[in-house]
Every structure is written in structure tokens, then in C-alpha cells.
Design a protein around this motif. Sequence first.
Motif, PDB file in Angstrom:
ATOM      1  N   GLY A 105      -7.581  -2.037   0.548  1.00  0.00           N
ATOM      2  CA  GLY A 105      -7.397  -1.256   1.975  1.00  0.00           C
ATOM      3  C   GLY A 105      -5.861  -1.024   2.021  1.00  0.00           C
ATOM      4  O   GLY A 105      -5.580  -0.178   1.268  1.00  0.00           O
ATOM      5  N   ALA A 106      -5.215  -1.548   3.014  1.00  0.00           N
ATOM      6  CA  ALA A 106      -3.845  -0.832   3.372  1.00  0.00           C
ATOM      7  C   ALA A 106      -2.785  -1.367   2.335  1.00  0.00           C
ATOM      8  O   ALA A 106      -1.839  -0.657   2.310  1.00  0.00           O
ATOM      9  CB  ALA A 106      -3.559  -1.476   4.643  1.00  0.00           C
ATOM     10  N   LEU A 107      -3.196  -2.169   1.572  1.00  0.00           N
ATOM     11  CA  LEU A 107      -2.106  -2.765   0.585  1.00  0.00           C
ATOM     12  C   LEU A 107      -2.381  -1.951  -0.872  1.00  0.00           C
ATOM     13  O   LEU A 107      -1.941  -2.294  -1.869  1.00  0.00           O
ATOM     14  CB  LEU A 107      -2.349  -4.274   0.436  1.00  0.00           C
ATOM     15  CG  LEU A 107      -1.986  -5.034   1.442  1.00  0.00           C
ATOM     16  CD1 LEU A 107      -2.101  -6.484   1.212  1.00  0.00           C
ATOM     17  CD2 LEU A 107      -0.312  -4.859   1.533  1.00  0.00           C
ATOM     18  N   TYR A 108      -3.178  -1.121  -1.010  1.00  0.00           N
ATOM     19  CA  TYR A 108      -3.760  -0.434  -2.048  1.00  0.00           C
ATOM     20  C   TYR A 108      -2.493  -0.099  -2.799  1.00  0.00           C
ATOM     21  O   TYR A 108      -2.670  -0.250  -4.257  1.00  0.00           O
ATOM     22  CB  TYR A 108      -4.546   0.972  -1.837  1.00  0.00           C
ATOM     23  CG  TYR A 108      -4.899   1.564  -2.819  1.00  0.00           C
ATOM     24  CD1 TYR A 108      -4.629   2.809  -2.832  1.00  0.00           C
ATOM     25  CD2 TYR A 108      -5.939   1.280  -3.693  1.00  0.00           C
ATOM     26  CE1 TYR A 108      -4.905   3.701  -4.226  1.00  0.00           C
ATOM     27  CE2 TYR A 108      -6.259   1.973  -4.643  1.00  0.00           C
ATOM     28  CZ  TYR A 108      -5.811   3.045  -5.032  1.00  0.00           C
ATOM     29  OH  TYR A 108      -5.966   4.076  -5.987  1.00  0.00           O
ATOM     30  N   HIS A 109      -1.646   0.814  -2.378  1.00  0.00           N
ATOM     31  CA  HIS A 109      -0.565   1.197  -3.029  1.00  0.00           C
ATOM     32  C   HIS A 109       0.414   0.105  -3.812  1.00  0.00           C
ATOM     33  O   HIS A 109       0.796   0.235  -4.891  1.00  0.00           O
ATOM     34  CB  HIS A 109       0.371   2.372  -2.597  1.00  0.00           C
ATOM     35  CG  HIS A 109      -0.460   3.605  -2.343  1.00  0.00           C
ATOM     36  ND1 HIS A 109      -0.788   4.095  -1.379  1.00  0.00           N
ATOM     37  CD2 HIS A 109      -0.936   4.543  -3.384  1.00  0.00           C
ATOM     38  CE1 HIS A 109      -1.484   5.437  -1.475  1.00  0.00           C
ATOM     39  NE2 HIS A 109      -1.427   5.547  -3.020  1.00  0.00           N
TER      40      HIS A 109
END
Lengths: 235, 179
Positions: A53-57
Motif C-alpha cells: 500500500g502506501a509504504l510501497y516505495h
Amino acid sequence: MVMLAEKMRQKLLSGSSSQVAATNDEEMGSKEEMQDWLLSVGIVSPVTKESAGALYHQQLSRQLADFVKVPLERAGGIMNLIDIYCLFNRARGTELISPDDLLRACSLWEKFNVPVMLKKFESGVMVIQNKSHSDEEVFSRIRSLVQKPDTLKSGVSATDAARTLGIAPAMAKEHLLAAESKGFLCRDVSPDGFRFFINIFQDIDPNDAYLVKEYGVYDSWIRAAIPSRSQFVSA
Amino acid sequence: MQTLGDHKLPHFFNYPPYFTLQPVRETREKQIQLWKELILDYCRTQKVFIIGLEEDFPLFSNPGIERSLNHEAREVFLSAIVLDGRAEWMDKSHRQCLILWHRIKDWADIILNFAKENGLEDSVMTVEEIRTGIESRGTDIHGMDRGVLMRALKLLENKGKLAIFKGSSTDDDGVKFSV
């Protein structure tokens, strides 16, 4: 192949996120096989935009830092970003990352305490290098390389430098170009190829071109390159 | 020391990068300076007045190290001399360059001194005699380019130091000094 990989991946994901245990031994077996296969290519489980999700990178960034350790070591501490891109995606198999994802992940390294860094040469070429493979270190190794008697006389090619520095010729060339732009080297372009010499111009007084300062770079070059100082060549 | 003709060459003439136009600004500036000095120096000792860019000017290659200046480099170095006022392009396409290892006004001074030293005040001499006669032997004037000589003489004429008169042929063109 892609369909097969997708099927496997779905199975794995459904297995890991659901609370229902594997229904039978066969399925268990194939899941373990799949994990083994993934492990053997270096990916424990691919970080995907879905799973992270948002922590992908951020997660990608950490995974990437781990992944590059071995190939980087093998390449002598510096590698072209494009090569990392290919290696990494090949290992992932599916859920390939885009060049933009790669760049963002590498840029995040600054924030984490990882031993690798992203670097952009003046020429625009982007590389990944070990922090221990510092510019100063390479620079001083180039310095000694070009001041040996035979390299004073004949210069160095990117291939010569690559051999000494233990890195790829393309990377060696970038370092040589960087040293050149710092005014340390001069280029020699001829049918023999592209070579670099130590810059002796900086040591020559334009108002007295025949003066040779003792122990200077010009002096060292003359001793190495000119066997006899009293040659007579008539036009 | 290595020589070309009887001109002593500096050691860096054997440095291969000397024959490659350097891209780094500071390095290039140094390189240009060294080439400017060498070209002017060489032309002075060898009495070369015109350099043809596409011709085999001996200074532009060093067969000993198998290097020679490419066309771009030649043009850059000669243009730098032109910018200094010590040379002139003879054509728009920059194929021929006139080297003024003495500027025209310096030639004028040299000729004036020559006239004084040889007691030529109030006397007459042909342009050819000035250029090739016994009196000028051993001086820079001897064998100088006729075009350059005429320009220097015209400068002196404008200053009232001499009068130029045309003969029946250019061989007879002469000057009367009134120093």
C-alpha cells in the motif's frame, strides 16, 4: 509463463493473508515449492503495491538495498542503474517495477542507514555505488595509476582503468571523465582509441614554455616519456 | 632538444593530448596559450607568413607520436591568434591565415630603424631591394612577405616617413625615405 506465475502468486497471497490453513498437503507442497523457487532467485516475497500500500516505495527501497549487495560486490562496488533495473525485475519475475519506481526507491536510500547510494555523473549516467566506493578513494587510485612510468608515457584507456579498479569499463570511463573535468587528466583521441593522461599543462608556465620545474608533474612526464633529451628530428 | 627545421621544440610537443582539443575549459585555455606561443615562435624563426589550414603545416603533426591536429583544433588555435591581433584570416572560409609575428606597426618601426641604421634617409630603394637586398640580410626584413611589407610601408607613408612610387612593374616599385 506469466499466467503460471500469476496463478502461483495468487495462491501464495491468498495463503498468506487468509486465516484458513492450506486445504491439503498437495497445495501446501506447491506453496512451499513456490517459496523455495522465489528464495532461490533472491526474493523472499515480492513487495507489491497491493501488499504494501502506501509504504510501497519505502519497502521497495529496503528490499532493493538488500538485493543489490551481492551484484554490487561482484561488480567492484559500482553499477549502472539500468543494469540493476534489469537484474531486479528479472528476479521478481512478475509485478515488475517501473523505472520511476526504481528511481524513487533508490532516492529514499538517503533517509535510511543503508550502505549503498545513488549517484549521477556529470554526463548524466546514473549509478548505484557502495558508500565505501567513494569518489575520493577512486580518484586517488586513478592518481597513482596515471603516474606510473608506463602510464605516464602511454596513458590509460577505460579498459586499463577498469582492470585496475576492478569495475566495469563503462563505470571506469565515467570516473576518468570526472577526473578530467576536475582538471586532473587530459584526453588523447586518435585512431588508437580514447586514452587519458595526467594533465601536465597545469605545470607548464605559458610565459616560459621551455622551463621545467624540478620534481613537478611535467618533469615526471618528461623522464618517463622522453628517453633521450637530445633527439634531433629535422623537418 | 628536438627540432623542426632549426626551431627548438618544447618537450610537450611529444605529449599526445597536446594534439587533441581539450574539452575542459581551463585545460583548453592553457592548451590554446601554449599553441599560440608555439605557432608564433615557429613562424618567426622559420619566417612563415601564411598557414594553409588544409595543407601540411609541419607544426601541426608529430609523426614521432603519430598524432596531428584535426581541422577543428587548427581553426581554434589560429582563431585565438587572430583574436589577439597577431594574425588575420585571408578568406571567409578560414582556409588561409596570415601570421603577423610582428604586428604591422612593429614592422613599420623595424623598417624605420633599418633605414636609419643604413643611412637611407633621403635615399631611394625599391621594395624588392628592401626585402631581398644585402642591407637587410640577417634581419627579420630579409625575405619577408611582400604584402606585409607593403602594408608597413603604407603605414609609414601615412606618417610622412616615406613616399611610395610605382614603377613600370611591381619589381620597380620603390620608396623614398624622408626620415
